[in-house]
Design a protein around this motif. Structure first.
Motif, PDB file in Angstrom:
ATOM      1  N   PHE A 141       0.821  -1.222   0.000  1.00 31.55           N
ATOM      2  CA  PHE A 141       0.000   0.000   0.000  1.00 31.55           C
ATOM      3  C   PHE A 141       0.849   1.264   0.000  1.00 31.55           C
ATOM      4  O   PHE A 141       0.474   2.267  -0.596  1.00 31.55           O
ATOM      5  CB  PHE A 141      -0.975  -0.013   1.187  1.00 31.55           C
ATOM      6  CG  PHE A 141      -0.338   0.042   2.540  1.00 31.55           C
ATOM      7  CD1 PHE A 141       0.092  -1.119   3.172  1.00 31.55           C
ATOM      8  CD2 PHE A 141      -0.160   1.242   3.204  1.00 31.55           C
ATOM      9  CE1 PHE A 141       0.678  -1.072   4.435  1.00 31.55           C
ATOM     10  CE2 PHE A 141       0.432   1.299   4.462  1.00 31.55           C
ATOM     11  CZ  PHE A 141       0.853   0.138   5.070  1.00 31.55           C
ATOM     12  N   HIS A 195      -1.864  -3.448   9.383  1.00 30.83           N
ATOM     13  CA  HIS A 195      -2.280  -2.033   9.423  1.00 30.83           C
ATOM     14  C   HIS A 195      -3.763  -1.970   9.042  1.00 30.83           C
ATOM     15  O   HIS A 195      -4.141  -2.279   7.909  1.00 30.83           O
ATOM     16  CB  HIS A 195      -1.426  -1.212   8.460  1.00 30.83           C
ATOM     17  CG  HIS A 195      -1.806   0.236   8.378  1.00 30.83           C
ATOM     18  ND1 HIS A 195      -2.411   0.933   9.410  1.00 30.83           N
ATOM     19  CD2 HIS A 195      -1.668   1.139   7.381  1.00 30.83           C
ATOM     20  CE1 HIS A 195      -2.625   2.173   9.052  1.00 30.83           C
ATOM     21  NE2 HIS A 195      -2.189   2.328   7.814  1.00 30.83           N
ATOM     22  N   SER A 225       0.031   1.277  12.082  1.00 28.18           N
ATOM     23  CA  SER A 225       0.586   2.014  10.950  1.00 28.18           C
ATOM     24  C   SER A 225       2.102   1.847  10.958  1.00 28.18           C
ATOM     25  O   SER A 225       2.736   1.977  12.001  1.00 28.18           O
ATOM     26  CB  SER A 225       0.219   3.490  11.063  1.00 28.18           C
ATOM     27  OG  SER A 225       0.823   4.218  10.030  1.00 28.18           O
ATOM     28  N   PRO A 226       2.708   1.545   9.802  1.00 30.12           N
ATOM     29  CA  PRO A 226       4.143   1.253   9.784  1.00 30.12           C
ATOM     30  C   PRO A 226       5.000   2.473  10.099  1.00 30.12           C
ATOM     31  O   PRO A 226       6.135   2.326  10.541  1.00 30.12           O
ATOM     32  CB  PRO A 226       4.388   0.758   8.362  1.00 30.12           C
ATOM     33  CG  PRO A 226       3.264   1.299   7.557  1.00 30.12           C
ATOM     34  CD  PRO A 226       2.091   1.384   8.485  1.00 30.12           C
ATOM     35  N   GLU A 245       3.884   7.425   6.213  1.00 24.04           N
ATOM     36  CA  GLU A 245       3.273   6.712   5.101  1.00 24.04           C
ATOM     37  C   GLU A 245       1.788   6.929   4.924  1.00 24.04           C
ATOM     38  O   GLU A 245       1.223   6.517   3.929  1.00 24.04           O
ATOM     39  CB  GLU A 245       3.562   5.215   5.226  1.00 24.04           C
ATOM     40  CG  GLU A 245       4.996   4.909   4.849  1.00 24.04           C
ATOM     41  CD  GLU A 245       5.513   3.658   5.508  1.00 24.04           C
ATOM     42  OE1 GLU A 245       6.609   3.233   5.120  1.00 24.04           O
ATOM     43  OE2 GLU A 245       4.849   3.101   6.388  1.00 24.04           O
ATOM     44  N   ALA A 246       1.180   7.567   5.904  1.00 20.23           N
ATOM     45  CA  ALA A 246      -0.268   7.771   5.765  1.00 20.23           C
ATOM     46  C   ALA A 246      -0.549   8.840   4.717  1.00 20.23           C
ATOM     47  O   ALA A 246       0.176   9.813   4.606  1.00 20.23           O
ATOM     48  CB  ALA A 246      -0.859   8.205   7.094  1.00 20.23           C
TER      49      ALA A 246
HETATM   50 CA   LIG Z   1      -0.325   4.254   7.104  1.00 13.61          CA
END
Ligand SMILES: [Ca+2]
Lengths: 201, 201
Positions: A25, B76, B194-195, B199-200
Motif C-alpha cells: 500500500f 495495518h 501504521s508502519p 506513510e499515511a
Molecule cells: Ca499508514
C-alpha cells in the motif's frame, strides 16, 4: 465591518486518506503522489490522514488526482475524506488563496477511466434549512447522472471517478455558497476495484 | 403529543468500513466478523460500507469489536465511520431498540490491547450552540486521558482502542442528549499498526 480574528477567505480543506488494500500500500500511495502536482494547496500528512487546504478547485483537483492515480493500478482502493469550509478561526494556508484557478492535474485525471461506488453526506452546520439544502444537492447529482439512491445517512453515487468528483465539488460549492459565513462539512467514501459486493465492511 | 411519522426511538447508527492494508483484506475482515456477536444490531453491508443500527451501546459495542478483532492481527487496519442519530424519518431497525443493555462483545474486546491514533469530528446539526457543545467534548476526552491535540477539522485522540472508543461513545451520547430531537453526526478515523508516521495519506 470585518472581524479581525476571523478568516474571510473561505479557504476550503479536505482531510482524507487513501486506502489501497494490498501489502504494498505504501508504494501505491507514493507512486500516485509522484504523479500529482500539489503546489497550489497547503498540505500536511500525519500518521492517520492528509490535510490539504486552499481554493476549492485545487482542493478537489488534488484529492481527485491522488485517488485516480492510486485507483488506476487496479488495486482495491478507497478514498475516505471530509471536505470542510467555514471553520471559525481557520486561516492557516491562506496564502494559497491567491493562486489562479488553473487546475494542475485535471488533464491527467480525465484521461483515466475509473469506475467508483460512492457514499456522501452533507452537513451544513448552524442552518435550520439544512434538510432542504441537502435535498437540493440530490437533484444536482440526478442532473449529473451520478445519483443512484439514498441509503441510511448518505447518498449513493456511481460512475466514472471524474463525473462523481464533479458532483461532489458542485454540491459542496452550492452548499457553502448558501450564505457568506456558512460552515459546511461533506464526507465522501469512494471505492474502486472492489472485488465483490459482499466483501466490504 | 407525538408525531406519527417521526421516530421517537432515538435509534443510533454507524456507517463504516474497516480497511486492512493487506492482500488478504477479505480474510482479515471475515475472521474479525466471526468473532463478533452482531445479534443486537440491525446490519446491512454493501460494496462500500456497512451500516449498523440500534441502541447506542450496541452500535458502539459492535463497531469497536469488529475493529479490534481485525487490528489484533497486527495488520495495518483503519476504521472509518460516521455515527449518527436523529436523522428525520429514520425508523428502519426500530425493533432492535427493545434489546436489553448487556453488551455482547465487551468482554472479548477489553482483553485485546490495540494502540490507536484517531481523528474525530462532531457535527451537531441545526444547533446555534454547536461550537460550545464541541468544545465541551474536548474536555471529556481530556478527562479520559485520550485527547492529544486539535488538528484542522478534527480532534486527535491516542491510546488503547478500548479507551478511545469510550471517549467516542461518551462524546456522542453527550451531544445527542443536548436536546430531545437533536440530529448529530460524528466521524471517526481510527488507525492501528501504521508502519510509520510518514506513510499515511
Ligand atoms: Ca499508514
Amino acid at each position: 465591518m470585518q472581524g479581525l480574528s476571523c478568516s474571510t477567505s473561505r479557504i476550503v480543506g479536505c482531510r482524507f486518506s487513501i486506502y489501497p488494500m494490498t501489502d504494498n500500500f505504501v508504494e501505491v500511495i507514493l507512486n500516485a503522489l509522484r504523479e500529482v502536482d500539489t503546489s497550489k494547496v497547503w498540505m500536511e500528512t500525519d500518521d492517520v490522514t492528509t490535510c490539504i487546504r486552499g481554493r476549492s478547485e485545487h482542493v478537489f483537483d488534488v484529492a481527485k488526482a491522488i485517488f485516480i492515480h492510486a485507483a488506476k493500478t487496479s488495486v482495491h482502493v478507497v478514498f475516505n475524506g471530509t471536505f470542510s469550509v467555514g471553520c471559525p478561526g481557520d486561516s492557516e494556508g491562506n496564502s494559497y488563496m491567491s493562486m489562479n484557478d488553473e487546475r494542475l492535474n485535471e488533464e491527467a485525471s480525465i484521461k483515466e477511466k475509473v469506475e467508483v461506488a460512492t457514499q456522501i453526506a452533507l452537513y451544513p452546520l448552524n442552518n435550520p434549512d439544512y434538510l432542504q439544502i441537502i435535498a437540493e444537492q440530490v437533484e444536482v447529482a440526478k442532473e449529473h447522472g451520478t445519483f443512484t439512491k439514498g441509503v441510511h445517512y448518505a447518498s449513493r453515487l456511481d460512475g466514472d471517478a471524474n463525473d462523481v468528483f464533479k458532483t461532489l465539488e458542485q454540491s459542496f460549492v452550492n452548499v457553502y455558497k448558501t450564505h457568506e459565513h456558512s460552515h459546511v462539512a461533506m464526507t465522501a467514501t469512494i471505492s474502486a476495484n472492489s472485488p465483490s459486493k459482499k466483501e466490504a465492511i
